[in-house]
Design a protein around this motif. Structure first.
Motif, PDB file in Angstrom:
ATOM      1  N   THR A  84       6.254  -3.276  -3.800  1.00 58.91           N
ATOM      2  CA  THR A  84       5.327  -3.484  -2.672  1.00 58.91           C
ATOM      3  C   THR A  84       6.014  -3.895  -1.444  1.00 58.91           C
ATOM      4  N   ASP A 186      -1.835  -3.611   1.090  1.00 59.38           N
ATOM      5  CA  ASP A 186      -1.349  -3.849  -0.181  1.00 59.38           C
ATOM      6  C   ASP A 186      -2.182  -3.698  -1.394  1.00 59.38           C
ATOM      7  N   MET A 188      -1.057  -3.730  -4.690  1.00 56.90           N
ATOM      8  CA  MET A 188      -0.370  -4.449  -5.828  1.00 56.90           C
ATOM      9  C   MET A 188      -1.457  -4.844  -6.984  1.00 56.90           C
ATOM     10  N   ALA A 208       2.334  -0.324  -3.114  1.00 61.61           N
ATOM     11  CA  ALA A 208       2.162  -1.034  -4.311  1.00 61.61           C
ATOM     12  C   ALA A 208       3.206  -1.010  -5.305  1.00 61.61           C
ATOM     13  N   GLY A 221       8.083   1.439  -7.004  1.00 64.19           N
ATOM     14  CA  GLY A 221       6.789   1.367  -6.186  1.00 64.19           C
ATOM     15  C   GLY A 221       6.343   2.629  -5.553  1.00 64.19           C
TER      16      GLY A 221
END
Length: 393
Positions: A84, A186, A188, A208, A221
């Motif tokens: 990320t 983001d 994640m 992410a 990622g």
């Protein structure tokens, strides 16, 4: 409404659940059997066939297509990164910001999101943090009064790691579209756990890592870059970033035009085993259904909140469905409680607000009941020992 998730069946894919009560998916998930098998297959191919690279490279594109399907994106809007943080840094350096441009962020969001933008202050970019209580979620109104002519970017997490807030990205996306502002997200903590539709959310760039909801080990990622944002250009450049890479491997200073797709942000070799595993894990996730995973972790959250209410323990983050996800933080003294739970083979994380509980598709209502039972047991012992405030000690 879809058929409820059969957590007991999903659980068979995660051997770690036979050894410990795993309530730490916001940190990383246990490795499922399908991912272990994919990695083993890759190692056998490298070991016994000296690495069939053309086969491996085709799998990169298979993984790209599967990520695109998961996000409701086009395959050429997907690039692969390490994590990320790399994705957010790519975005921060790709957006055409000038001295005096302003980036809006939430105070207390993940530091690796913030540092990517704060690093641009050396170029005259301004970063402004907007305050938000842990029990509230961000929407367009959170940022609207802070926008002025210099505002070029809003950047935030979809789901926060420290309180489990599920921000209204779709509402913020509509605001950004009206104001011609880039929206960098983001994802994640949300991808693989909650539905993430980049078109519906209206994001410009999404980053992410894959070691949480996407179930693969660290080191891979994903980066989504909206197709029509050709003004976003990479800071780093390699052959793979070019529209016309030299076939003879001799650099052409007069032809450095970058690709028009998200691949312009890729450089160097791919994490081939990670991408092989990612394709397999997404197949597994889609066989369950992300909407079913979302409903399942929300149901577990309902059960957790009910048990905590009976014990008089509040939440740090929001209580309402739609505003929370799979992450729940209890305001308990970290050192004592994490140690106690660890001794009882319960995996959780310390967090800035207390003890973080986070669910995965493999968790069951019985897992929640066991956790509540352990908390209640320690509270009773503290009270019996004469500590009137044992419930929070």
């Amino acid at each position: 409404m879809s058929t409820p998730l059969d957590a007991s069946a999903v659980r068979q894919e995660f051997p770690a659940t036979k050894r410990i009560l795993y309530l730490d998916s916001a940190h990383q998930t246990p490795m499922p059997n399908c991912v272990r098998s994919a990695l083993s297959e890759f190692l056998v191919e490298g070991n016994e066939m000296a690495g069939p690279k053309p086969v491996w490279m085709r799998r990169v594109e298979v993984a790209r297509e599967k990520v695109a399907e998961l996000l409701n994106a086009a395959a050429d809007e997907i690039a692969f990164t390490k994590n990320t943080s790399e994705g957010i840094n790519i975005a921060a350096n790709a957006v055409p910001l000038q001295p005096g441009s302003t980036v809006l962020m939430l105070e207390g969001d993940h530091p690796n999101n913030a540092y990517a933008w704060l690093h641009l202050r050396r170029k005259g970019v301004k970063v402004k943090f907007v305050s938000l209580p842990d029990d509230q979620v961000a929407s367009a109104s959170t940022f609207a009064d802070h926008i002025d002519a210099s505002t070029r970017v809003i950047s935030l997490s979809h789901v926060t790691f420290h309180a489990g807030q599920r921000h209204d990205i779709e509402d913020i996306g509509r605001l950004c579209a009206r104001k011609n502002i880039y929206l960098v997200v983001d994802a994640m903590q949300s991808i693989g756990v909650l539905p993430v539709d980049v078109k519906k959310l209206g994001v410009s760039v999404l980053a992410a890592g894959c070691h949480k909801g996407l179930l693969v080990p660290q080191g891979i990622g994903i980066l989504y870059v909206k197709q029509n944002l050709q003004e976003l250009q990479p800071v780093y450049l390699a052959m793979g970033s070019l529209a016309n890479p030299p076939k003879d491997y001799v650099a052409r200073p007069d032809d450095m035009t970058t690709r028009r797709d998200a691949g312009r942000f890729e450089f160097g070799n791919f994490n081939l085993p990670g991408l092989h595993a990612l394709a397999r894990s997404i197949e597994f996730i889609q066989s369950i259904g992300v909407a079913r995973i979302e409903e399942h972790v929300q149901m577990l959250g309902d059960r957790l909140i009910e048990g905590l209410d009976e014990l008089g323990i509040p939440l740090v983050g929001p209580r309402q469905r739609g505003q929370r996800s799979h992450i729940y933080v209890l305001p308990l003294p970290v050192a004592k409680w994490v140690n106690y739970l660890t001794q009882n083979l319960v995996r959780v994380s310390p967090e800035r607000g207390g003890v973080r509980i986070s669910f995965g598709a493999f968790n069951t209502p019985e897992d929640v009941d066991r956790l509540i039972g352990l908390i209640a047991s320690r509270m009773r012992k503290r009270v019996d020992s004469g500590n009137r405030f044992g419930e929070m000690d």
